[in-house]
Write a protein that holds these residues in place. Structure first.
Motif, PDB file in Angstrom:
ATOM      1  N   THR A 316       0.815  -1.215   0.000  1.00 51.06           N
ATOM      2  CA  THR A 316       0.000   0.000   0.000  1.00 51.06           C
ATOM      3  C   THR A 316       0.849   1.265   0.000  1.00 51.06           C
ATOM      4  O   THR A 316       1.670   1.486   0.890  1.00 51.06           O
ATOM      5  CB  THR A 316      -0.956   0.001   1.197  1.00 51.06           C
ATOM      6  OG1 THR A 316      -1.792  -1.167   1.111  1.00 51.06           O
ATOM      7  CG2 THR A 316      -1.828   1.247   1.207  1.00 51.06           C
ATOM      8  N   ASN A 317       0.640   2.083  -1.026  1.00 53.33           N
ATOM      9  CA  ASN A 317       1.291   3.388  -1.161  1.00 53.33           C
ATOM     10  C   ASN A 317       2.823   3.293  -1.209  1.00 53.33           C
ATOM     11  O   ASN A 317       3.520   4.232  -0.826  1.00 53.33           O
ATOM     12  CB  ASN A 317       0.860   4.329  -0.036  1.00 53.33           C
ATOM     13  CG  ASN A 317      -0.623   4.618  -0.079  1.00 53.33           C
ATOM     14  OD1 ASN A 317      -1.217   4.721  -1.153  1.00 53.33           O
ATOM     15  ND2 ASN A 317      -1.251   4.726   1.088  1.00 53.33           N
ATOM     16  N   ARG A 318       3.321   2.152  -1.681  1.00 51.14           N
ATOM     17  CA  ARG A 318       4.758   1.998  -1.850  1.00 51.14           C
ATOM     18  C   ARG A 318       5.050   1.614  -3.299  1.00 51.14           C
ATOM     19  O   ARG A 318       4.132   1.440  -4.084  1.00 51.14           O
ATOM     20  CB  ARG A 318       5.309   0.971  -0.861  1.00 51.14           C
ATOM     21  CG  ARG A 318       5.229   1.472   0.603  1.00 51.14           C
ATOM     22  CD  ARG A 318       5.659   0.407   1.588  1.00 51.14           C
ATOM     23  NE  ARG A 318       5.569   0.871   2.965  1.00 51.14           N
ATOM     24  CZ  ARG A 318       6.584   1.326   3.682  1.00 51.14           C
ATOM     25  NH1 ARG A 318       7.800   1.385   3.138  1.00 51.14           N
ATOM     26  NH2 ARG A 318       6.426   1.713   4.931  1.00 51.14           N
ATOM     27  N   THR A 339       0.086  -5.560 -11.836  1.00 55.28           N
ATOM     28  CA  THR A 339      -1.246  -6.094 -11.522  1.00 55.28           C
ATOM     29  C   THR A 339      -1.316  -6.557 -10.071  1.00 55.28           C
ATOM     30  O   THR A 339      -2.286  -6.266  -9.352  1.00 55.28           O
ATOM     31  CB  THR A 339      -1.581  -7.270 -12.462  1.00 55.28           C
ATOM     32  OG1 THR A 339      -1.581  -6.790 -13.808  1.00 55.28           O
ATOM     33  CG2 THR A 339      -2.943  -7.861 -12.135  1.00 55.28           C
ATOM     34  N   THR A 340      -0.298  -7.274  -9.623  1.00 55.83           N
ATOM     35  CA  THR A 340      -0.261  -7.748  -8.233  1.00 55.83           C
ATOM     36  C   THR A 340      -0.259  -6.577  -7.267  1.00 55.83           C
ATOM     37  O   THR A 340      -0.953  -6.590  -6.238  1.00 55.83           O
ATOM     38  CB  THR A 340       0.985  -8.620  -8.002  1.00 55.83           C
ATOM     39  OG1 THR A 340       0.966  -9.712  -8.916  1.00 55.83           O
ATOM     40  CG2 THR A 340       1.022  -9.162  -6.580  1.00 55.83           C
ATOM     41  N   TRP A 341       0.519  -5.567  -7.589  1.00 58.22           N
ATOM     42  CA  TRP A 341       0.590  -4.364  -6.738  1.00 58.22           C
ATOM     43  C   TRP A 341      -0.781  -3.697  -6.637  1.00 58.22           C
ATOM     44  O   TRP A 341      -1.228  -3.338  -5.544  1.00 58.22           O
ATOM     45  CB  TRP A 341       1.627  -3.408  -7.333  1.00 58.22           C
ATOM     46  CG  TRP A 341       1.778  -2.114  -6.592  1.00 58.22           C
ATOM     47  CD1 TRP A 341       2.563  -1.879  -5.509  1.00 58.22           C
ATOM     48  CD2 TRP A 341       1.144  -0.866  -6.909  1.00 58.22           C
ATOM     49  NE1 TRP A 341       2.457  -0.573  -5.115  1.00 58.22           N
ATOM     50  CE2 TRP A 341       1.588   0.077  -5.962  1.00 58.22           C
ATOM     51  CE3 TRP A 341       0.249  -0.463  -7.896  1.00 58.22           C
ATOM     52  CZ2 TRP A 341       1.168   1.399  -5.980  1.00 58.22           C
ATOM     53  CZ3 TRP A 341      -0.165   0.864  -7.914  1.00 58.22           C
ATOM     54  CH2 TRP A 341       0.290   1.776  -6.975  1.00 58.22           C
ATOM     55  N   GLN A 342      -1.459  -3.543  -7.763  1.00 64.93           N
ATOM     56  CA  GLN A 342      -2.786  -2.912  -7.758  1.00 64.93           C
ATOM     57  C   GLN A 342      -3.782  -3.719  -6.939  1.00 64.93           C
ATOM     58  O   GLN A 342      -4.587  -3.158  -6.184  1.00 64.93           O
ATOM     59  CB  GLN A 342      -3.289  -2.759  -9.196  1.00 64.93           C
ATOM     60  CG  GLN A 342      -2.511  -1.727 -10.012  1.00 64.93           C
ATOM     61  CD  GLN A 342      -2.833  -1.779 -11.492  1.00 64.93           C
ATOM     62  OE1 GLN A 342      -3.357  -2.780 -12.004  1.00 64.93           O
ATOM     63  NE2 GLN A 342      -2.513  -0.696 -12.204  1.00 64.93           N
ATOM     64  N   GLN A 343      -3.722  -5.040  -7.051  1.00 63.74           N
ATOM     65  CA  GLN A 343      -4.656  -5.903  -6.337  1.00 63.74           C
ATOM     66  C   GLN A 343      -4.455  -5.874  -4.827  1.00 63.74           C
ATOM     67  O   GLN A 343      -5.396  -6.175  -4.076  1.00 63.74           O
ATOM     68  CB  GLN A 343      -4.518  -7.345  -6.840  1.00 63.74           C
ATOM     69  CG  GLN A 343      -5.009  -7.552  -8.259  1.00 63.74           C
ATOM     70  CD  GLN A 343      -4.650  -8.922  -8.806  1.00 63.74           C
ATOM     71  OE1 GLN A 343      -3.792  -9.631  -8.259  1.00 63.74           O
ATOM     72  NE2 GLN A 343      -5.308  -9.329  -9.897  1.00 63.74           N
ATOM     73  N   GLN A 345      -3.386  -3.147  -2.998  1.00 62.71           N
ATOM     74  CA  GLN A 345      -3.533  -1.836  -2.364  1.00 62.71           C
ATOM     75  C   GLN A 345      -4.655  -1.859  -1.314  1.00 62.71           C
ATOM     76  O   GLN A 345      -5.747  -2.351  -1.576  1.00 62.71           O
ATOM     77  CB  GLN A 345      -3.816  -0.758  -3.417  1.00 62.71           C
ATOM     78  CG  GLN A 345      -2.645  -0.478  -4.345  1.00 62.71           C
ATOM     79  CD  GLN A 345      -1.403  -0.012  -3.602  1.00 62.71           C
ATOM     80  OE1 GLN A 345      -1.410   1.026  -2.937  1.00 62.71           O
ATOM     81  NE2 GLN A 345      -0.336  -0.783  -3.697  1.00 62.71           N
ATOM     82  N   GLN A 346      -4.334  -1.350  -0.120  1.00 69.31           N
ATOM     83  CA  GLN A 346      -5.281  -1.269   1.003  1.00 69.31           C
ATOM     84  C   GLN A 346      -5.724  -2.647   1.506  1.00 69.31           C
ATOM     85  O   GLN A 346      -6.723  -2.750   2.215  1.00 69.31           O
ATOM     86  CB  GLN A 346      -6.515  -0.435   0.606  1.00 69.31           C
ATOM     87  CG  GLN A 346      -6.225   0.914  -0.031  1.00 69.31           C
ATOM     88  CD  GLN A 346      -5.397   1.833   0.853  1.00 69.31           C
ATOM     89  OE1 GLN A 346      -5.516   1.806   2.083  1.00 69.31           O
ATOM     90  NE2 GLN A 346      -4.553   2.662   0.232  1.00 69.31           N
ATOM     91  N   LYS A 347      -4.974  -3.694   1.166  1.00 69.09           N
ATOM     92  CA  LYS A 347      -5.353  -5.043   1.592  1.00 69.09           C
ATOM     93  C   LYS A 347      -4.241  -5.734   2.375  1.00 69.09           C
ATOM     94  O   LYS A 347      -4.269  -6.962   2.524  1.00 69.09           O
ATOM     95  CB  LYS A 347      -5.722  -5.891   0.366  1.00 69.09           C
ATOM     96  CG  LYS A 347      -6.949  -5.395  -0.385  1.00 69.09           C
ATOM     97  CD  LYS A 347      -7.222  -6.252  -1.607  1.00 69.09           C
ATOM     98  CE  LYS A 347      -8.411  -5.718  -2.399  1.00 69.09           C
ATOM     99  NZ  LYS A 347      -8.655  -6.509  -3.634  1.00 69.09           N
ATOM    100  N   ASP A 348      -3.292  -4.970   2.868  1.00 67.69           N
ATOM    101  CA  ASP A 348      -2.148  -5.591   3.538  1.00 67.69           C
ATOM    102  C   ASP A 348      -1.883  -4.968   4.911  1.00 67.69           C
ATOM    103  O   ASP A 348      -0.741  -4.777   5.315  1.00 67.69           O
ATOM    104  CB  ASP A 348      -0.910  -5.509   2.663  1.00 67.69           C
ATOM    105  CG  ASP A 348      -0.581  -4.085   2.208  1.00 67.69           C
ATOM    106  OD1 ASP A 348      -1.337  -3.160   2.555  1.00 67.69           O
ATOM    107  OD2 ASP A 348       0.430  -3.907   1.507  1.00 67.69           O
ATOM    108  N   THR A 349      -2.963  -4.676   5.625  1.00 72.14           N
ATOM    109  CA  THR A 349      -2.793  -4.018   6.928  1.00 72.14           C
ATOM    110  C   THR A 349      -2.058  -4.903   7.929  1.00 72.14           C
ATOM    111  O   THR A 349      -1.245  -4.416   8.714  1.00 72.14           O
ATOM    112  CB  THR A 349      -4.151  -3.598   7.506  1.00 72.14           C
ATOM    113  OG1 THR A 349      -5.007  -4.751   7.567  1.00 72.14           O
ATOM    114  CG2 THR A 349      -4.812  -2.527   6.660  1.00 72.14           C
TER     115      THR A 349
END
Length: 479
Positions: A316-318, A339-343, A345-349
């Motif tokens: 996220t945001n990196r 694609t992996t990066w986009q998927q 985002q905001q899902k790795d808290t």
């Protein structure tokens, strides 16, 4: 071999002979020499530089460093160092010199899945070049899938036929059958582990790596054979806890505390349960007395800890590829990683929380007097690429709260100490090997300036960092 290729081979041999006979010290093929920016035999004078020498001492301004052959012969204030007549002078005003990086968790392979299974493929050409371009003059391959290739690359680099860092080659993984990774080596019990250690030590491997399903008996067998030869053993563990490994005499543990199963609920001896190990770390408070106790044991047993922050960096945001290396990948891999990066985002808290904890635990280990060393582990999801990840490890150490001077020491002299080579490499001091990096900026003021490396000196020969990076764009994933 087709006879039509013989004239070209003879020409290449002639050019190699000319290079070898030139009297310029270290010998290189024309293909390697094309990337050399600075080389003797005259003294090389790096004048008016800021020097962060790798020892942990404060940086010094307006320094001159003299190189002769493969050695640093003098370091001192520019006003006091006399530059010999005929020296090749490089004005370093506004620039910074740091030691060549000594990175201890590197691979010559990259993530390339096979039929849906996790897999890794050798990158024998691109990765050595990229490591050197990113300032790494010495690396340890912390786990090999093609050790015969790694040993051959080590030799070819030493002979001036390929570009890359000095290499401490690790034997194939010591892993019990469990993971469906086609390229992964497996052993069946401690007798095979001992035999593999002996075999690869005789082949020239200096390090050995235990993997996730290896048992205490496996580790004891490898330690017995390796230590009898004054060689070292590290581990990316899970079935074995850090405490158990330290008590048995392991030299090094990989991935900071991220591979520790010591805090897994209901831990069963010699059984790997990665989800439980991760859960234990997620639940463990940053200031846990249990972690403090483990750190104290590791320090007392002189077990080094390798920080590999890039391979755990959240999405996220990196950056998509850490250190800005997206263009190094072949187009298909650029698309895969984006694609992996986009998927993600905001899902790795959860990953982000554990990442912050790991940073704090590495700081605690360092503060307690532990030998913290650095590596990058260019594998995992595929975002970590040799060279670019060297930069990112330094940046992330600073993000973790280390000063730039500390981050550089961790990534240079500490690694040299672990390898037992601190008298030769790891710092900018007179008498040492001339491994150093010229940066067009000041990483102490802004650690991101490490991305502005211009010349990487290895044994006194200055390689063009920018040209090396350019030459490998769109190549990673091919070889």
């Amino acid at each position: 071999m087709a006879f039509a290729t013989l004239p070209r081979l003879l020409l290449a041999a002639f050019l190699w002979w000319v290079s070898a006979s030139s009297g310029l010290g270290q010998q290189f093929t024309p293909q390697v020499a094309a990337f050399i920016k600075v080389q003797g035999p005259v003294v090389i004078a790096l004048t008016d530089a800021k020097v962060i020498d790798g020892t942990g001492r404060p940086a010094l301004l307006h320094q001159t460093v003299l190189l002769e052959g493969s050695r640093i012969v003098q370091v001192g204030a520019a006003k006091k160092v006399k530059v010999p007549a005929g020296a090749q002078v490089i004005n370093c005003t506004g620039k910074t010199l740091i030691p060549g990086l000594v990175m201890l968790h590197e691979h010559l392979y990259y993530t390339m899945p096979v039929a849906g299974y996790f897999n890794i493929a050798q990158m024998p050409y691109s990765f050595p070049r990229l490591y050197l371009a990113g300032g790494a003059t010495t690396i340890r391959t912390a786990g090999s899938i093609e050790p015969q290739t790694d040993l051959a690359i080590q030799r070819l680099i030493g002979e001036g036929k390929l570009i890359g860092p000095d290499m401490d080659v690790t034997a194939p993984y010591m892993e019990e059958p469990a993971l469906d990774i086609p390229a992964l080596n497996t052993i069946h019990g401690p007798e095979e582990a001992a035999a593999a250690t002996t075999f690869w030590a005789n082949k020239g491997c200096h390090s050995f790596k235990m993997y996730m399903h290896a048992t205490r008996a496996d580790l004891a067998a490898v330690l017995r054979e390796a230590h009898a030869r004054q060689l070292k053993v590290t581990g990316h563990l899970c079935a074995i806890t850090y405490r158990e490994a330290a008590e048995l005499g392991i030299d090094n543990l990989e991935h900071g505390f991220m591979a520790s199963s010591d805090f897994a609920p209901g831990k069963v001896a010699d059984v790997a349960d990665y989800p439980a190990a991760r859960q234990g770390l997620l639940q463990l408070p940053v200031a846990s007395p249990a972690m403090k106790s483990l750190i104290s044991l590791l320090v007392a047993k002189k077990v080094a800890l390798t920080s590999t922050l890039p391979v755990f960096e959240p999405y996220t945001n990196r950056e998509v590829v850490l250190g800005g290396g997206l263009e190094a990948l072949i187009p298909q891999l650029q698309e895969r990683e984006t694609t992996t990066w986009q998927q993600n985002q905001q899902k790795d808290t959860a990953s982000a929380r554990l990442f912050k904890k790991e940073m704090a635990w590495e700081k605690q280990f360092y503060a307690a007097g532990g030998l913290l060393v650095a590596g990058t582990d260019p594998t995992g999801a595929g975002r970590t690429i040799a060279g670019y990840s060297n930069w990112r490890e330094l940046e992330l150490l600073v993000e973790a709260g280390f000063t730039a001077v500390e981050a550089i020491k961790i990534s240079t002299l500490n690694g040299a100490k672990y390898l037992g080579r601190e008298k030769e490499i790891g710092s900018i001091e007179a008498g040492k090997q001339a491994d150093l990096v010229l940066i067009d900026g000041d990483p102490e003021q802004n650690i991101n300036q490490v991305r502005k490396m211009t010349i990487v000196f290895k044994k006194g020969v200055g390689f063009d960092s920018v040209k090396l990076f350019e030459s490998m764009k769109g190549k990673v994933g091919l070889n």
